[in-house]
Design a protein around this motif. Structure first.
Motif, PDB file in Angstrom:
ATOM      1  N   TYR A 101     -14.805  -8.478   6.934  1.00 18.73           N
ATOM      2  CA  TYR A 101     -13.657  -7.573   6.920  1.00 18.73           C
ATOM      3  C   TYR A 101     -12.483  -8.191   6.154  1.00 18.73           C
ATOM      4  CZ  TYR A 101     -16.404  -5.270  10.497  1.00 18.73           C
ATOM      5  OH  TYR A 101     -17.417  -4.643  11.163  1.00 18.73           O
ATOM      6  N   PRO A 102     -12.614  -8.306   4.811  1.00 16.50           N
ATOM      7  CA  PRO A 102     -11.499  -8.844   4.034  1.00 16.50           C
ATOM      8  C   PRO A 102     -10.231  -8.013   4.239  1.00 16.50           C
ATOM      9  CG  PRO A 102     -13.492  -8.661   2.691  1.00 16.50           C
ATOM     10  CD  PRO A 102     -13.751  -7.934   3.967  1.00 16.50           C
ATOM     11  N   THR A 103      -9.109  -8.692   4.316  1.00 20.45           N
ATOM     12  CA  THR A 103      -7.847  -7.982   4.526  1.00 20.45           C
ATOM     13  C   THR A 103      -7.106  -7.732   3.225  1.00 20.45           C
ATOM     14  OG1 THR A 103      -6.649 -10.067   4.858  1.00 20.45           O
ATOM     15  CG2 THR A 103      -7.602  -9.017   6.805  1.00 20.45           C
ATOM     16  N   ARG A 104      -7.432  -8.490   2.190  1.00 21.07           N
ATOM     17  CA  ARG A 104      -6.711  -8.387   0.932  1.00 21.07           C
ATOM     18  C   ARG A 104      -7.386  -7.389  -0.013  1.00 21.07           C
ATOM     19  NH1 ARG A 104      -4.804 -14.305  -1.100  1.00 21.07           N
ATOM     20  NH2 ARG A 104      -4.748 -13.042  -3.012  1.00 21.07           N
ATOM     21  N   ALA A 105      -6.578  -6.543  -0.624  1.00 24.85           N
ATOM     22  CA  ALA A 105      -7.115  -5.539  -1.543  1.00 24.85           C
ATOM     23  C   ALA A 105      -7.717  -6.170  -2.786  1.00 24.85           C
ATOM     24  CB  ALA A 105      -6.016  -4.562  -1.942  1.00 24.85           C
ATOM     25  N   ASP A 106      -7.284  -7.404  -3.129  1.00 25.83           N
ATOM     26  CA  ASP A 106      -7.819  -8.065  -4.327  1.00 25.83           C
ATOM     27  C   ASP A 106      -9.008  -8.970  -4.017  1.00 25.83           C
ATOM     28  OD1 ASP A 106      -6.479 -10.038  -2.944  1.00 25.83           O
ATOM     29  OD2 ASP A 106      -5.274 -10.741  -4.652  1.00 25.83           O
ATOM     30  N   ALA A 107      -9.548  -8.908  -2.794  1.00 25.44           N
ATOM     31  CA  ALA A 107     -10.731  -9.706  -2.440  1.00 25.44           C
ATOM     32  C   ALA A 107     -11.989  -8.968  -2.912  1.00 25.44           C
ATOM     33  CB  ALA A 107     -10.772  -9.972  -0.945  1.00 25.44           C
ATOM     34  N   CYS A 154     -14.181 -12.229  -3.206  1.00 27.55           N
ATOM     35  CA  CYS A 154     -13.263 -13.359  -3.323  1.00 27.55           C
ATOM     36  C   CYS A 154     -11.880 -12.878  -3.754  1.00 27.55           C
ATOM     37  CB  CYS A 154     -13.768 -14.340  -4.377  1.00 27.55           C
ATOM     38  SG  CYS A 154     -15.422 -14.981  -4.075  1.00 27.55           S
ATOM     39  N   SER A 155     -10.846 -13.350  -3.109  1.00 23.70           N
ATOM     40  CA  SER A 155      -9.482 -13.159  -3.599  1.00 23.70           C
ATOM     41  C   SER A 155      -9.260 -14.156  -4.728  1.00 23.70           C
ATOM     42  CB  SER A 155      -8.477 -13.351  -2.475  1.00 23.70           C
ATOM     43  OG  SER A 155      -8.565 -14.662  -1.944  1.00 23.70           O
ATOM     44  N   PRO A 156      -8.335 -13.886  -5.643  1.00 24.90           N
ATOM     45  CA  PRO A 156      -8.128 -14.790  -6.787  1.00 24.90           C
ATOM     46  C   PRO A 156      -7.858 -16.231  -6.397  1.00 24.90           C
ATOM     47  CG  PRO A 156      -7.003 -12.707  -7.175  1.00 24.90           C
ATOM     48  CD  PRO A 156      -7.496 -12.669  -5.754  1.00 24.90           C
ATOM     49  N   ASP A 157      -7.163 -16.454  -5.284  1.00 29.16           N
ATOM     50  CA  ASP A 157      -6.853 -17.819  -4.863  1.00 29.16           C
ATOM     51  C   ASP A 157      -7.886 -18.402  -3.903  1.00 29.16           C
ATOM     52  OD1 ASP A 157      -6.374 -16.316  -2.634  1.00 29.16           O
ATOM     53  OD2 ASP A 157      -4.256 -16.864  -2.416  1.00 29.16           O
ATOM     54  N   GLY A 158      -8.963 -17.664  -3.641  1.00 27.97           N
ATOM     55  CA  GLY A 158     -10.014 -18.159  -2.762  1.00 27.97           C
ATOM     56  C   GLY A 158      -9.678 -18.112  -1.291  1.00 27.97           C
ATOM     57  N   GLN A 159      -8.547 -17.512  -0.957  1.00 24.48           N
ATOM     58  CA  GLN A 159      -8.153 -17.443   0.449  1.00 24.48           C
ATOM     59  C   GLN A 159      -9.171 -16.665   1.267  1.00 24.48           C
ATOM     60  OE1 GLN A 159      -4.532 -15.231   1.417  1.00 24.48           O
ATOM     61  NE2 GLN A 159      -3.829 -16.967   2.677  1.00 24.48           N
ATOM     62  N   GLU A 160      -9.731 -15.599   0.691  1.00 26.49           N
ATOM     63  CA  GLU A 160     -10.820 -14.855   1.311  1.00 26.49           C
ATOM     64  C   GLU A 160     -12.032 -14.908   0.388  1.00 26.49           C
ATOM     65  OE1 GLU A 160      -8.781 -11.587   4.269  1.00 26.49           O
ATOM     66  OE2 GLU A 160      -9.249 -10.928   2.228  1.00 26.49           O
ATOM     67  N   PRO A 162     -11.464   1.397   4.452  1.00 28.45           N
ATOM     68  CA  PRO A 162     -11.962   0.421   3.477  1.00 28.45           C
ATOM     69  C   PRO A 162     -13.187  -0.349   3.952  1.00 28.45           C
ATOM     70  CG  PRO A 162     -10.023  -0.438   4.589  1.00 28.45           C
ATOM     71  CD  PRO A 162     -10.171   0.984   5.040  1.00 28.45           C
ATOM     72  N   TYR A 163     -13.530  -0.240   5.230  1.00 29.28           N
ATOM     73  CA  TYR A 163     -14.656  -0.992   5.768  1.00 29.28           C
ATOM     74  C   TYR A 163     -15.892  -0.136   6.024  1.00 29.28           C
ATOM     75  CZ  TYR A 163     -10.944  -4.390   6.579  1.00 29.28           C
ATOM     76  OH  TYR A 163      -9.894  -5.262   6.415  1.00 29.28           O
ATOM     77  N   ARG A 164     -15.805   1.153   5.818  1.00 32.36           N
ATOM     78  CA  ARG A 164     -16.935   2.025   6.135  1.00 32.36           C
ATOM     79  C   ARG A 164     -17.984   1.969   5.011  1.00 32.36           C
ATOM     80  NH1 ARG A 164     -18.345   6.030   9.658  1.00 32.36           N
ATOM     81  NH2 ARG A 164     -19.482   7.842   8.848  1.00 32.36           N
ATOM     82  N   SER A 192     -12.472 -13.345   6.009  1.00 36.75           N
ATOM     83  CA  SER A 192     -11.344 -12.497   6.367  1.00 36.75           C
ATOM     84  C   SER A 192     -10.225 -13.315   6.983  1.00 36.75           C
ATOM     85  CB  SER A 192     -11.790 -11.414   7.360  1.00 36.75           C
ATOM     86  OG  SER A 192     -10.695 -10.670   7.842  1.00 36.75           O
ATOM     87  N   LEU A 193      -8.994 -12.922   6.684  1.00 35.42           N
ATOM     88  CA  LEU A 193      -7.838 -13.485   7.375  1.00 35.42           C
ATOM     89  C   LEU A 193      -7.624 -12.797   8.712  1.00 35.42           C
ATOM     90  CD1 LEU A 193      -5.354 -13.734   4.362  1.00 35.42           C
ATOM     91  CD2 LEU A 193      -6.697 -15.586   5.409  1.00 35.42           C
ATOM     92  N   GLY A 194      -8.395 -11.724   8.947  1.00 35.29           N
ATOM     93  CA  GLY A 194      -8.274 -10.968  10.185  1.00 35.29           C
ATOM     94  C   GLY A 194      -9.512 -11.100  11.045  1.00 35.29           C
TER      95      GLY A 194
END
Length: 534
Positions: free
Chosen positions: A500-506, A426-432, A59-61, A453-455
């Motif tokens: 490097y977002p970790t969430r698929a919805d970001a 952006c994730s829906p809740d803005g976490q990423e 997902p990062y390439r 990223s959370l990672g």
């Protein structure tokens, strides 16, 4: 034919038993070898398919930036850029079982790149291939310079005479500038100069010139021995009449502490005319890519202005440029991965270059930076909006714009806002989220990756100077390509950062303002088709 077959049968029957046994063993061995070779090829094919599938699923390439085809490249410096017979050629450092080599890719459109055989591998006068440049000599022969690692090593040359630049021949005179210690030379009279990271050669008034970098001189004499004359960045100028024998002339320019620090070096240098000025494009190892604009007279360079392309770290690194048939000066840089080494190793690849950047000189004698027009060929699924007011201290999500392989073109009137821009991934809740914005209070273009990223990945706020004139709109070109975000602002500033977002919805995109309201007068968005095969 029948008689020959019968004769062969008779001869075989008359063959002594020991000879027949040997023939049978030889035949069996040949059949076994063929089976082994076929098995090896089949295993290679299967491994290739497995690696390709792994890279395609990553997902990062990035899909439309130049990336390492496989393996971990470090360093991944772009080198030897040359526009030759209608194609863009670009080399880069890659590591094989033989050591540091130069890989080679080419393209007719700046988008789709073909991999050539390795251009240079260690051997003869060198034990490894480090950075250098490319030019075409007075006889029309493509010639590359490189730092040949060895004992002794130094500055080396190689030439090619085939149209595809697939075959390169190292000069029998290598190293043409010999080092006396790693990356530097102390002459018999005590004169010290660099013997590392040569620039591309250029011709001036019938002579050949090149520059060498000063990292190792700085470390040994400027920092370790605390000799002020060897502190800070500089380059060393050499001249030649025949490309075989080179004479050291003098330091090319004098650095100034109002622009650079005493512990900064000048390596990966690139020197070229830009408008009615000249530009020195280079890195310091601690603070990354930067440049001088100034005058080139009497074999010396006088800097008039200085700028950087990374500010908080050395994330944007090792620039290399060429001039094409349109007269455009195009540059690339290595954008650092930013993940842990074990994460890179598990992914099976590391090595990403920036988008090509078109450099030019503005009427005010400052640098202009823009993405090349060829990138528009990757656009599809266009969306367009206009007259979008953005309230103070609020966000405006774009319901029909999302993704991690997109381009945005935004024109915004900052009005009373102290900060205004766009958030991507952006994730829906803005976490990423990754924020790209103009900071009016500091007169800067900024990219905030502290919540990208959370990672893993660098979490910084990168900011480069950008001052909008009264009434001037903010014009952003934003490119998102999986783990890489690049932004160009008003053709006067550019920033590249890895995320490097970790969430698929970001995948969301939102406009935002702080300290006041703003208005988006035009917004266009496109999905971007991948140009890389995997």
């Amino acid at each position: 034919m029948d008689r020959m077959d019968t004769t062969d049968d008779v001869d075989e029957k008359r063959m002594p038993m020991r000879h027949r046994r040997r023939a049978f063993v030889a035949l069996l061995g040949a059949l076994c070898m063929a089976d082994v070779e076929a098995g090896d090829v089949n295993r290679l094919i299967q491994s290739t398919r497995e690696l390709r599938a792994k890279l395609q699923a990553d997902p990062y390439r990035p899909g439309y930036h130049v990336v390492a085809p496989e393996g971990l490249c470090g360093p991944f410096d772009p080198n030897g850029a040359l526009f030759w017979k209608g194609r863009y050629h670009l080399m880069y450092i890659v590591q094989t079982e033989k050591g540091h080599c130069w890989a080679h890719i080419s393209s007719a459109d700046l988008l789709h790149w073909r991999h050539h055989p390795l251009a240079l591998e260690p051997g003869s006068a060198d034990k490894g291939i480090f950075s250098g440049g490319a030019f075409v000599d007075a006889n029309g022969v493509p010639t590359i310079t490189y730092w040949g690692l060895g004992n002794p090593g130094g500055i080396c040359l190689a030439t090619s005479t085939d149209d595809d630049l697939d075959r390169w021949t190292k000069s029998p005179h290598n190293p043409v500038i010999r080092e006396t210690a790693h990356g530097l030379t102390v002459q018999p009279d005590g004169t010290v100069h660099g013997a590392a990271d040569p620039s591309a050669i250029w011709r001036h008034n019938g002579r050949y010139y090149l520059l060498t970098g000063n990292l190792l001189v700085l470390r040994e004499f400027g920092l370790k021995r605390q000799m002020p004359q060897h502190q800070g960045d500089t380059l060393y100028l050499f001249a030649s009449d025949d490309l075989a024998k080179w004479t050291y002339l003098h330091p090319f320019y004098q650095s100034d502490r109002k622009w650079t620090r005493a512990d900064e070096d000048n390596m990966c240098p690139d020197f070229f005319p830009l408008g009615d000025r000249h530009m020195v494009l280079f890195i310091s190892h601690n603070l990354g890519c930067q440049y001088y604009l100034g005058r080139y007279e009497n074999d010396r360079f006088t800097p008039e202005t200085h700028g950087r392309m990374t500010w908080v770290d050395n994330h944007f690194f090792a620039p290399e440029s060429l001039v094409d048939a349109q007269g455009r000066r195009l540059m690339w840089a290595w954008v650092f991965d930013g993940r842990k080494r074990e994460t890179q190793a598990a992914s099976g690849w590391s090595g990403t270059m920036s988008l090509p950047r078109a450099l030019s000189l503005g009427e005010d004698k400052t640098l202009r930076i823009a993405p090349p027009e060829e990138l528009a060929l990757l656009r599809y699924n266009a969306r367009k909006h206009g007259d979008l007011p953005v309230r103070a201290d609020a966000e405006l999500p774009l319901q029909d714009v999302a993704g991690n392989s997109i381009e945005l073109s935004i024109e915004m009137a900052p009005n009373s806002a102290t900060q205004c821009g766009v958030k991507v991934c952006c994730s829906p809740d803005g976490q990423e989220q990754t924020a790209i914005f103009y900071d009016a209070a500091e007169s800067k273009l900024k990219v905030d990756t502290t919540r990208s990223s959370l990672g893993e990945g660098p979490k910084v706020i990168e900011g480069g100077p950008l001052e909008l004139k009264p009434g001037e709109p903010l014009k952003l070109r934003v490119f998102v390509d999986k783990s890489l975000v690049e932004v160009f602002a008003n053709d006067r500033q550019a920033i590249a950062r890895t995320i490097y977002p970790t969430r698929a919805d970001a995948r969301g995109v939102s406009l935002f303002c702080r300290g006041g309201g703003a208005k988006v007068t035009r917004l266009e968005a496109w999905d971007m088709a991948p140009a890389n095969p995997w």
